[in-house]
Scaffold this active site. Structure first.
Site, PDB file in Angstrom:
ATOM      1  N   LEU B 222       0.830  -1.210   0.000  1.00  0.00           N
ATOM      2  CA  LEU B 222       0.000   0.000   0.000  1.00  0.00           C
ATOM      3  C   LEU B 222       0.868   1.265   0.000  1.00  0.00           C
ATOM      4  O   LEU B 222       1.688   1.453   0.871  1.00  0.00           O
ATOM      5  CB  LEU B 222      -0.872  -0.018   1.262  1.00  0.00           C
ATOM      6  CG  LEU B 222      -1.784   1.194   1.476  1.00  0.00           C
ATOM      7  CD1 LEU B 222      -2.793   1.329   0.366  1.00  0.00           C
ATOM      8  CD2 LEU B 222      -2.442   1.105   2.836  1.00  0.00           C
ATOM      9  N   ASP B 223       0.670   2.117  -0.976  1.00  0.00           N
ATOM     10  CA  ASP B 223       1.356   3.415  -1.043  1.00  0.00           C
ATOM     11  C   ASP B 223       2.874   3.287  -1.142  1.00  0.00           C
ATOM     12  O   ASP B 223       3.600   4.236  -0.848  1.00  0.00           O
ATOM     13  CB  ASP B 223       0.996   4.309   0.168  1.00  0.00           C
ATOM     14  CG  ASP B 223      -0.505   4.493   0.330  1.00  0.00           C
ATOM     15  OD1 ASP B 223      -1.225   4.379  -0.671  1.00  0.00           O
ATOM     16  OD2 ASP B 223      -0.948   4.749   1.457  1.00  0.00           O
ATOM     17  N   GLU B 224       3.345   2.121  -1.563  1.00  0.00           N
ATOM     18  CA  GLU B 224       4.789   1.910  -1.611  1.00  0.00           C
ATOM     19  C   GLU B 224       5.331   1.769  -3.032  1.00  0.00           C
ATOM     20  O   GLU B 224       6.510   1.479  -3.228  1.00  0.00           O
ATOM     21  CB  GLU B 224       5.161   0.641  -0.814  1.00  0.00           C
ATOM     22  CG  GLU B 224       4.903   0.722   0.675  1.00  0.00           C
ATOM     23  CD  GLU B 224       5.937   1.564   1.407  1.00  0.00           C
ATOM     24  OE1 GLU B 224       6.979   1.888   0.812  1.00  0.00           O
ATOM     25  OE2 GLU B 224       5.676   1.914   2.570  1.00  0.00           O
TER      26      GLU B 224
END
Lengths: 278, 278, 278, 278
Positions: B222-224
């Site tokens: 996530l969000d990486e």
């Protein structure tokens, strides 16, 4: 390992990269990174490569080989090295001081050879850093005579670039021609807005919401030379022009600093009064 | 005149540019502009060129010739063309609406094939632009089942990229793997600050003076994923988190818009969870 | 709870805040937030307060009480409410479309009453949003006649502000005087740079490294009105003027959007061709 | 003419401005400009005014009168004056040098009383400006012992603020508590991104497109104190982390400089780990 910088510009035609990379390859060299740009408006090709090698390369031999296949090109090839600069300033300390601190700590990729000013007030600051300071008063002499004295002093030094770190004198064509493409100025507005005197006062009076600064090479038209870098900061109705000037100092020293970094790194081509920056 | 895009990445070694430009030259083509970068941390070479020509080039033949001299390289060579995209959204209109307006006026270099949402509230807006709208409710079903339905709907379309224009669902590895490097998300913070839910509330509570947005490719964390573009705007103590969200909308739609421009222009390489953007 | 906005400007003198707050206090009201500024160049006092209350306040009575103690002040006191706006546009969709999307989703603090254009090409877009579209051709008629037709059409609507969302016609003094301080324009440069036609081409030719946009109230001098908001974006040598224009669109729609937010929120005073913005 | 600064914060209630302005009026004073803000989350009122007068005002008498009507408020009222600061630094020159230059030229609204460092390498630079330099080695002693020596040295000076100009030591709660709300730090990331060691390396590894810096008051949690100012600069794939650090230096010195300007101008309230800045 050494870094060599190769800069080429010429009329655009087919196969330029091939001819260039052919010679680089024949020398057994590796391009560390390169940038290329074609200005289609003027059919002009610009190329810059950084070549990392542990060999010593005969610079003029290498240029000769390139010239043979690119007969009309401007070619610069040399080992990356610290440049020499001379600084002209008037009274303000923020741009000059910033350069002195960077020079002192080794963060400026240049040797400052001397500081020349039309006032004596920066002497103490400059001499703290053990640098020659030359005060050349403009009192009681014509602009022409003053410039002659400044040029004479400059000619005592060997330098690659002259940095106008808030040098508040207008330069004559004669002066500019002596160092074409070698003089970098910081103008305290986002050009072409607020050309001329006291741009912060002009900005205040116009009620703008952004002010800025522009670093550019100097040519014969005041504030009209090729732009290297610009930046801005927000202002508002609460600020009088002196406060805008204070806010602007942050921008001025940063823009000048970044422009000089680009210049000293041989990243800039000047062409048709514009810059190509890789 | 046509534009062809050539993208190459491979392990760095001597003579790569020479081999590439040799083939371009043998085809009688001219490089309009090129960029090259070597990632020294990973010894990786990246190259992108735009080739303008009035000839028709056999794309696979050209790739074959390049592969012969660059056996281990990733090579993409194709005529520049409009891409096809699918948009996933939830309820907010600012990013979706911005894409619809650009698509409508021909300023988006892509065809929007369909919009899929887990709510029905954007239907009216999307249908104004005569585009298919698929509402796939997540009510009363598991995340897994919902994703299966969304993937099934997506598979009905042929598209190059899926744009998450504020799609407020976390994607499972299964979903992401189905379209690796093909899903672009806009996250409403300057990552890696404020990962996770309601970043504007987090920003408000932390008392930051800047907020931002990040467009990135989606991967399993996530969000990486690899970051494409980021931008920020200033905030202050007067703003509650809802006002920060309002200010953030300007940034979100701009950053997503610019990231998509870069993606659609084939300017991006993804490598080791980062982007190289020419 | 209702929000009332109080705006006062007058010649500066001692005790203004005391007199104002005295009346607010006597009404049993609480200032939610206020801002005050004195322009010392012109000895002018500016004051804006937001007052939250659950009472109904007699607006003209309140103003009367203030006028009694501030006899020469400009005083505005009214409940915060949605404004009405009319949009003038020519052919471009990015600013208009942005306003339409915000209006559609309720994020614009205004009702769009109609769109007027000197071309018919935006009709389809505007009518998607069920708004009246008035095409008033300027073909075969004088500027004067065209303006008369536009003013006649405008006069059919009751509106607070006219937004020029890339309306590419120069307005005559007659037009401007009819709606003094009520017309907001977006100019596609960071004024005062690049006044006049095609600023992106001018910017390209000058070789600047930043371009911008300026939202301002319109007065009789072209591009000389009070500035509301400005912003910029970075450009470089790779961009031709069309690409600068594309990059500029992001800035134009954002700056116009933010300026309109400020206008609709009653945050702006116009004084001596400048804005005071709280 | 003198400038007095009045700062008040207290629980919000009706009539605060009235009570404050009543007293100002009774003293026959004129508010030059004021700002007011109510934090509705915490029902907290913040007020700051600049009062210009040619009279001498009895500061404690004035505060007493205000306290009588605002019994629970924090009230500061004093003539604007140069502050005294102490600087702690480690090895880097860019932030320290910037402060020294501003101090030298009178552009810093403070006297630098001394510089303390855990290394001796900045001595030469500091002594150029005729300032005391105290090298307190941390070799062979515990963190506790080192801090005790630093605190002892600091206690020899009377100062308003301690500026950590890249002081690369983590401060213990004991140290921080000794100077609560009096220590300003510059952190080399846009917090809360990249808390902790070597944020530029973290930023490089994450592949971000913006880096930044944050000036904040120091509290007991590392990098968690109230934020004063932040700014960013763009980075790209071509930059390794050392180049990001170089680019970051421009931001660090600017953000620290601007934060210190705000602090020295008495423009900041600290409340609930956030800042209200007028």
């Amino acid at each position: 390992m050494k870094d060599y910088i190769l800069k080429i510009d010429c009329t655009d035609e087919k196969g330029l990269i091939y001819r260039i990379s052919d010679i680089i390859f024949k020398y057994g060299l590796n391009i560390d990174n390169n940038s290329e740009f074609v200005d289609h408006e003027h059919d002009r090709f610009f190329f810059r490569a950084v070549i990392k090698t542990d060999k010593d390369i005969d610079e003029s031999g290498f240029c000769g080989n390139l010239s043979a296949v690119l007969p009309k090109a401007n070619i610069i090839f040399k080992e990356k090295a610290k440049k020499n600069v001379i600084i002209l300033a008037t009274k303000e300390t923020h741009c000059l001081g910033d350069l002195l601190i960077k020079f002192y700590s080794g963060e400026l990729n240049a040797n400052i050879k001397a500081v020349i000013s039309n006032h004596d007030s920066l002497r103490d600051l400059v001499e703290k850093f053990n640098l020659p300071y030359h005060f050349i008063s403009s009192d009681d002499i014509s602009r022409e005579e003053h410039e002659k004295l400044v040029l004479a002093k400059m000619s005592e030094y060997s330098f690659d670039y002259a940095i106008l770190a808030k040098y508040m004198r207008i330069l004559s064509p004669n002066f500019v021609n002596a160092y074409e493409g070698k003089i970098i100025n910081i103008h305290h507005s986002f050009l072409p807005a607020f050309i001329g005197a006291n741009p912060y006062k002009q900005a205040y009076e116009r009620g703008v919401k952004i002010i800025g600064a522009t670093a550019h090479f100097v040519n014969n038209d005041l504030d009209e030379g090729p732009i290297i870098a610009q930046d801005i900061t927000m202002v508002n109705h609460e600020m009088n022009w002196q406060q805008m000037r204070e806010a602007g100092r942050y921008v001025e020293k940063n823009v000048l600093g970044k422009a000089i970094d680009l210049v000293l790194d041989d990243r800039i081509f000047i062409y048709k009064n514009k810059t190509v920056i890789f």
